[in-house]
Design an enzyme around this catalytic site. Structure first.
Site, PDB file in Angstrom:
ATOM      1  N   LEU A  64       1.045  -1.054   0.047  1.00  0.00           N
ATOM      2  CA  LEU A  64       0.115   0.115  -0.083  1.00  0.00           C
ATOM      3  C   LEU A  64       0.817   1.158  -0.121  1.00  0.00           C
ATOM      4  CD1 LEU A  64      -2.785  -1.136   2.436  1.00  0.00           C
ATOM      5  CD2 LEU A  64      -2.839  -1.142   0.091  1.00  0.00           C
ATOM      6  N   ILE A  69       2.447  11.421   7.861  1.00  0.00           N
ATOM      7  CA  ILE A  69       3.137  11.718   8.917  1.00  0.00           C
ATOM      8  C   ILE A  69       3.686  10.547   9.739  1.00  0.00           C
ATOM      9  CG2 ILE A  69       2.345  14.354   9.013  1.00  0.00           C
ATOM     10  CD1 ILE A  69       0.424  13.335  11.270  1.00  0.00           C
ATOM     11  N   THR A  72       0.892   8.725  11.827  1.00  0.00           N
ATOM     12  CA  THR A  72      -0.273   8.091  10.745  1.00  0.00           C
ATOM     13  C   THR A  72       0.502   6.734  10.358  1.00  0.00           C
ATOM     14  OG1 THR A  72      -1.327  10.019  10.529  1.00  0.00           O
ATOM     15  CG2 THR A  72      -1.740   8.322   8.819  1.00  0.00           C
ATOM     16  N   THR A 127       9.135   3.318 -10.873  1.00  0.00           N
ATOM     17  CA  THR A 127       9.785   3.016 -12.106  1.00  0.00           C
ATOM     18  C   THR A 127       9.104   3.736 -13.250  1.00  0.00           C
ATOM     19  OG1 THR A 127       8.532   1.107 -12.056  1.00  0.00           O
ATOM     20  CG2 THR A 127      10.861   0.781 -11.823  1.00  0.00           C
ATOM     21  N   ARG A 188      10.020 -10.237 -16.566  1.00  0.00           N
ATOM     22  CA  ARG A 188       9.417 -10.940 -17.786  1.00  0.00           C
ATOM     23  C   ARG A 188      10.128 -11.933 -18.267  1.00  0.00           C
ATOM     24  NH1 ARG A 188       6.004  -8.679 -16.089  1.00  0.00           N
ATOM     25  NH2 ARG A 188       4.581  -6.938 -16.756  1.00  0.00           N
ATOM     26  N   GLY A 217       3.275 -10.574 -11.688  1.00  0.00           N
ATOM     27  CA  GLY A 217       2.047 -10.146 -12.005  1.00  0.00           C
ATOM     28  C   GLY A 217       1.291 -10.833 -13.221  1.00  0.00           C
ATOM     29  N   ARG A 218       1.545 -10.005 -14.223  1.00  0.00           N
ATOM     30  CA  ARG A 218       0.780 -10.703 -15.647  1.00  0.00           C
ATOM     31  C   ARG A 218       1.410 -11.801 -16.182  1.00  0.00           C
ATOM     32  NH1 ARG A 218       1.002  -4.748 -17.736  1.00  0.00           N
ATOM     33  NH2 ARG A 218       2.648  -4.437 -16.135  1.00  0.00           N
TER      34      ARG A 218
HETATM   35  O1  C5P Z   1       2.029  -7.470 -14.063  1.00  0.00           O
HETATM   36  P1  C5P Z   1       3.175  -7.142 -13.436  1.00  0.00           P
HETATM   37  O2  C5P Z   1       4.360  -8.319 -13.386  1.00  0.00           O
HETATM   38  O3  C5P Z   1       3.954  -5.945 -14.404  1.00  0.00           O
HETATM   39  O4  C5P Z   1       3.053  -6.712 -12.074  1.00  0.00           O
HETATM   40  C1  C5P Z   1       4.061  -6.123 -11.336  1.00  0.00           C
HETATM   41  C2  C5P Z   1       3.695  -5.646 -10.062  1.00  0.00           C
HETATM   42  O5  C5P Z   1       4.470  -4.919  -9.525  1.00  0.00           O
HETATM   43  C3  C5P Z   1       2.218  -4.883  -9.988  1.00  0.00           C
HETATM   44  O6  C5P Z   1       1.584  -5.086  -8.926  1.00  0.00           O
HETATM   45  C4  C5P Z   1       2.734  -3.457  -9.953  1.00  0.00           C
HETATM   46  O7  C5P Z   1       1.812  -2.553  -9.633  1.00  0.00           O
HETATM   47  C5  C5P Z   1       3.879  -3.656  -9.247  1.00  0.00           C
HETATM   48  N1  C5P Z   1       5.094  -2.719  -9.338  1.00  0.00           N
HETATM   49  C6  C5P Z   1       5.603  -2.363 -10.471  1.00  0.00           C
HETATM   50  N2  C5P Z   1       6.720  -1.312 -10.692  1.00  0.00           N
HETATM   51  C7  C5P Z   1       6.999  -0.755  -9.358  1.00  0.00           C
HETATM   52  C8  C5P Z   1       6.577  -1.048  -8.106  1.00  0.00           C
HETATM   53  C9  C5P Z   1       5.423  -1.867  -8.311  1.00  0.00           C
HETATM   54  O8  C5P Z   1       5.483  -2.837 -11.400  1.00  0.00           O
HETATM   55  N3  C5P Z   1       7.929  -0.082  -9.696  1.00  0.00           N
END
Ligand code: C5P
Length: 238
Positions: A64, A69, A72, A127, A188, A217-218
């Protein structure tokens, strides 16, 4: 490359609903080391999705990216710690006091609750930011130098891990203590279709460069058979 001591794959549950997340998680759980719950899923499914994924026995990375501050952030980290997540993120640009408050809160809350403290990970430069983005908000415009500056600050503030892009891993390994955990997205395999990740490494390359964990992710949830995709990735690491 020494074989990893753990399964370093963190599968991003980047789906909109709790039902889809739980279905994906149950499909791929045996082939991954942890699940990442980010802002999209959390703002729809709430803390309950964290409890439900944890109830399956899986490790959870709650991404998240807190930046507020110190008081929090400390309270949000305490709540995340009580959800028994294993990793969470904060922005290092919040500064030393905010990072210390986050780490202290994780440690103290975990001790009070009888849990293991989550790994508080510092996010350096997103990034999606380039020299223009950094310059317009008044920062050191060279992304590499800004990453090094924030990473060094984070370690001095007591953080034990950082999120970084795959192409930063090797440089950060040169300047950081070896016990710092590096978590990297932007992975990738080459088998998937092109998307918005521009500067990528394969899972094996990222581990060879010194990554501790790979956020994927993907290439997993977007595959025709997510379980088989995760297993194929894992096989390349051993
Ligand atoms: O689908 P993919 O492999 O690109 O997912 C990468 C995950 O990492 C996503 O949840 C994306 O929000 C997160 N992420 C990213 N680059 C960052 C920080 C977090 O791709 N610099």
């Amino acid at each position: 490359m020494p074989a990893p001591k753990h399964n370093p794959i963190i599968a991003a549950l980047d789906v909109p609903t709790a039902e889809q997340a739980l279905e994906l998680a149950s499909q791929i759980a045996p082939a991954v080391g942890a699940f990442k719950i980010g802002s999209e899923l959390f703002t729809n499914a709430g803390p309950d999705i964290v409890r439900r994924v944890r109830a399956t026995g899986a490790a959870v990375f709650l991404d998240l990216k807190f930046h507020d501050i110190p008081n929090t952030v400390a309270k949000a980290v305490a709540n995340a710690t009580r959800l028994d997540v294993q990793m969470l993120t904060i922005h290092t640009s919040g500064g030393t006091e905010m990072m210390r408050a986050a780490e202290d809160s994780a440690q103290k809350t975990a001790a009070q609750a009888g849990l293991n403290a989550p790994l508080v990970l510092g996010v350096t430069v997103l990034t999606s930011s380039d020299a223009n983005t950094l310059a317009e908000v008044g920062c050191e415009p060279n992304p590499g130098r800004q990453v090094e500056r924030l990473a060094t600050l984070a370690v001095r503030a007591g953080l034990r891990g950082l999120v970084c892009s795959p192409l930063e891993i090797a440089d950060l390994r040169q300047i950081l203590p070896s016990n710092i955990q590096l978590v990297t997205p932007g992975i990738r395999t080459g088998a998937e279709k092109a998307d918005d990740q521009k500067r990528t490494l394969t899972p094996r390359e990222a581990m060879q460069a010194g990554a501790s964990w790979l956020v994927i992710g993907r290439p997993i949830y977007g595959a025709e058979n997510p379980r088989a995709a995760a297993e194929r990735i894992l096989q390349t690491l051993f």
